[in-house]
Design a protein around this motif. Structure first.
Motif, PDB file in Angstrom:
ATOM      1  N   ASN A 122       2.242  15.394  -1.622  1.00 49.82           N
ATOM      2  CA  ASN A 122       2.627  13.965  -1.725  1.00 49.82           C
ATOM      3  C   ASN A 122       3.637  13.724  -2.738  1.00 49.82           C
ATOM      4  N   HIS A 156       9.255  13.929   5.392  1.00 48.42           N
ATOM      5  CA  HIS A 156       8.154  14.883   4.716  1.00 48.42           C
ATOM      6  C   HIS A 156       6.850  14.872   5.503  1.00 48.42           C
ATOM      7  N   GLN A 157       6.443  13.868   5.676  1.00 52.96           N
ATOM      8  CA  GLN A 157       5.204  13.277   6.215  1.00 52.96           C
ATOM      9  C   GLN A 157       5.066  14.127   7.759  1.00 52.96           C
ATOM     10  N   ILE A 195      10.580   9.927   3.164  1.00 54.64           N
ATOM     11  CA  ILE A 195       8.780  10.082   3.466  1.00 54.64           C
ATOM     12  C   ILE A 195       8.657  10.275   4.894  1.00 54.64           C
ATOM     13  N   GLU A 196       9.310   9.767   5.832  1.00 53.73           N
ATOM     14  CA  GLU A 196       9.036   9.977   7.019  1.00 53.73           C
ATOM     15  C   GLU A 196       9.170  11.113   7.607  1.00 53.73           C
ATOM     16  N   PHE A 202       2.239   4.772   5.110  1.00 57.69           N
ATOM     17  CA  PHE A 202       3.306   5.578   4.518  1.00 57.69           C
ATOM     18  C   PHE A 202       4.772   5.284   4.754  1.00 57.69           C
ATOM     19  N   VAL A 207       4.475  18.141   5.516  1.00 58.19           N
ATOM     20  CA  VAL A 207       2.996  18.162   5.264  1.00 58.19           C
ATOM     21  C   VAL A 207       2.308  18.843   6.176  1.00 58.19           C
ATOM     22  N   ASN A 220      -6.081  11.474   3.212  1.00 51.76           N
ATOM     23  CA  ASN A 220      -5.056  11.730   4.152  1.00 51.76           C
ATOM     24  C   ASN A 220      -5.495  12.466   5.474  1.00 51.76           C
ATOM     25  N   TRP A 278      -1.015   2.552   0.517  1.00 48.04           N
ATOM     26  CA  TRP A 278      -0.019   3.727   0.259  1.00 48.04           C
ATOM     27  C   TRP A 278       0.722   3.352  -1.050  1.00 48.04           C
ATOM     28  N   ALA A 292      -2.744  13.313   7.826  1.00 51.82           N
ATOM     29  CA  ALA A 292      -2.117  14.558   7.904  1.00 51.82           C
ATOM     30  C   ALA A 292      -2.992  15.818   7.967  1.00 51.82           C
TER      31      ALA A 292
END
Length: 566
Positions: free
Chosen positions: A194, A66-67, A63-64, A243, A71, A6, A224, A9
């Motif tokens: 993750n 979080h990433q 997820i968006e 992702f 992250v 990743n 992903w 990230a």
């Protein structure tokens, strides 16, 4: 943590994607949402919890966030742990001809290793509460199930990985699952970069669902994978190229854990790592050491300042044809400034004759040569770095092993005082870790009850995790303490065996089994056991020895009253 899987990230953990663009010590590092715990109303989740499509859309939104927001912080902390500090990307704005060294300190790695080893260096013991109203058969069965589970999943190493993630990133995740085509429960630590758990908005903060998403880069292509865990189902989605791609269900499996099998552990209420709040101090040390190295290098490459004339052969100007240039009178034109070969170890100087245009007088200037440098205050530099280092050790409750007085006094009391601050912190963290451990055990209990391996999952509540700090041992001091306890005559053999376990490395149960086997072997190998058998009606004392108390007392009294002969 696989950074190479990743890379986007990883570079997002830097303020800009280019090298040497970090403005160190310039303000706040992370956004306010970088460590936010995700919550939502339970009634809204209940409407879509069984709909894979809507559940996938909801998970994608989390997820968006979080990433994009969480992250970068997690990867920044991990970078510091592996020695890839922000100093490597510092925008120092130095000229190209200036030294620009980048030296990263290893404080993050040192603190994490010390604290993880201290907390989890010794195995956690899962002790059953003997006061519980449970049959001995059921108790032994549960103990065997837990021991088998811990052995097959290398539970001891698992706890160390969880402790390391907690120390670095302030949170850790573990997944309980059933191995494919078996009824065997397995355990796996999950990278905090993750995974995340979404809780309800009640005061109890029950887990609504957990998300595990990760990237596999194969043949220059990203895949992903996303898995969503609820309290009843596991939703597995087809891999996407991004992702935040649209999730299409691939498989839907029911589980028997009766709760979300993804568990979040926290290091403290703030979910911060052990050294996260000292990042500024770590950066200050990195900058100081780097600038010290730069000054040393610049000193080695210092500019040579010369006054006066240099006694070297005159060098003529050379034309395109390689011949010396001449003036209109045919005289060779020489360079006004002689060439200096810096590779030579010597330079010959001579006094310079300086003409005074006003009085037409000449003045002789004696030649000098010296390096143009700035003074290096190495003592002040060392004092500054040592003060910063001491501050890090003090504020993170980490003993300074480089301290000359640290190991000179090896008494247990002195060592306890050095670790006193760490023990206060450890006590709180063990309480938080126990919450996660008990949740793990409850998941196992629910599954084993559904499988018929145990009668009642409530038996799990009788298990007590026991932690033993992994600190330097003084065997002599331990034996002195044990001897004092034995001499009191008020301490049980079991307590004594537990006290000497750090020396022998043998648990109380194992030691008791060895003693029983040894006694049995001694009895079987004793030839007098069958030669003088005890009569059935013959009394025994408390130790199992044949006695005749009345005769024994009589003989003793006679011997006592008897006067010695002259």
């Amino acid at each position: 943590m696989a950074i190479e899987d990743n890379q986007m990230a990883y570079y997002s953990s830097l303020p800009y994607p280019n090298q040497r663009t970090v403005h160190m010590l310039s303000g706040r590092r992370f956004s306010l949402d970088s460590n936010k715990q995700y919550k939502m109303p339970a009634e809204l989740f209940d409407v879509i919890k069984d709909d894979p499509v809507k559940l996938g859309e909801l998970a994608t939104k989390f997820i968006e966030k979080h990433q994009a927001l969480q992250v970068p912080r997690l990867l920044t902390l991990y970078r510091y742990y592996i020695g890839d500090n922000d100093i490597h990307y510092w925008d120092s704005e130095k000229a190209d001809n200036r030294a620009d060294n980048r030296i990263a300190s290893g404080f993050a790695h040192f603190i994490t290793e010390i604290k993880t080893g201290y907390r989890f260096g010794n195995d956690i013991k899962f002790q059953y509460n003997d006061q519980a109203e449970t049959s001995e058969t059921d108790e032994d069965n549960l103990k065997d199930l837990i021991n088998e589970f811990n052995s097959k999943n290398d539970e001891s190493y698992h706890e160390k990985i969880m402790g390391k993630n907690l120390s670095i990133m302030g949170r850790a995740y573990e997944l309980v699952y059933v191995r494919e085509n078996t009824n065997e429960v397995a355990l796996r630590p999950i990278d905090p970069a993750n995974a995340f758990v979404v809780y309800d908005s009640s005061i109890e903060q029950h887990s609504l669902f957990g998300v595990y998403y990760y990237n596999v880069n194969f043949n220059e292509q990203d895949y992903w994978y996303t898995v969503i865990y609820t309290d009843t189902n596991i939703f597995i989605y087809k891999p996407t190229s991004n992702f935040d791609g649209q999730l299409i269900l691939s498989d839907n499996q029911e589980h028997s854990f009766d709760a979300v099998p993804l568990t979040e552990y926290i290091n403290n209420d703030e979910r911060m790592g052990d050294w996260e709040y000292k990042l500024d101090t770590i950066d200050s040390i990195d900058k100081s050491k780097s600038e010290m190295a730069n000054s040393q290098e610049d000193f080695s490459n210092a500019m040579l300042m010369i006054t006066g004339d240099i006694d070297v052969p005159k060098t003529p100007w050379v034309g395109a044809d390689g011949q010396p240039l001449t003036d209109k009178d045919g005289n060779i034109i020489y360079r006004k400034t002689p060439e200096i070969n810096t590779r030579q170890s010597k330079i010959w100087l001579k006094p310079a004759l300086v003409k005074n245009g006003i009085n037409d007088n000449s003045q002789i200037v004696q030649p000098t040569a010296s390096y143009l440098t700035k003074e290096l205050n190495s003592d002040g530099w060392k004092l500054y770095i040592d003060a910063l280092s001491m501050e890090i050790h003090k504020d993170t409750n980490t003993p300074d092993t480089s301290d000359a007085n640290f190991a000179s006094n090896a008494s247990g009391v002195a060592m306890s005082y050095k670790l006193w601050g760490n023990d206060q912190e450890r006590s709180n963290q063990e309480s938080l870790y126990t919450r996660g451990l008990m949740r793990r055990l409850r998941l196992l209990g629910n599954y084993w009850q559904a499988l018929g391996s145990i009668k009642n999952a409530g038996m799990i509540e009788n298990i007590n995790p026991i932690y033993t700090p992994n600190m330097p041992k003084n065997n002599t001091e331990i034996m002195q303490t044990v001897t004092a306890l034995v001499n009191t005559g008020k301490v049980s053999d079991q307590t004594i065996r537990e006290q000497i376990e750090p020396i022998t490395g043998v648990s109380n149960d194992a030691e008791q089994q060895r003693i029983d086997e040894q006694d049995e072997n001694d009895n079987n190998n004793n030839p007098f056991n069958n030669v003088f058998p005890r009569k059935p009606d013959e009394p025994q004392d408390d130790n199992g020895d044949d006695t005749d108390n009345s005769n024994h007392d009589e003989v003793t009294d006679n011997e006592t009253d008897e006067k010695p002969s002259d």
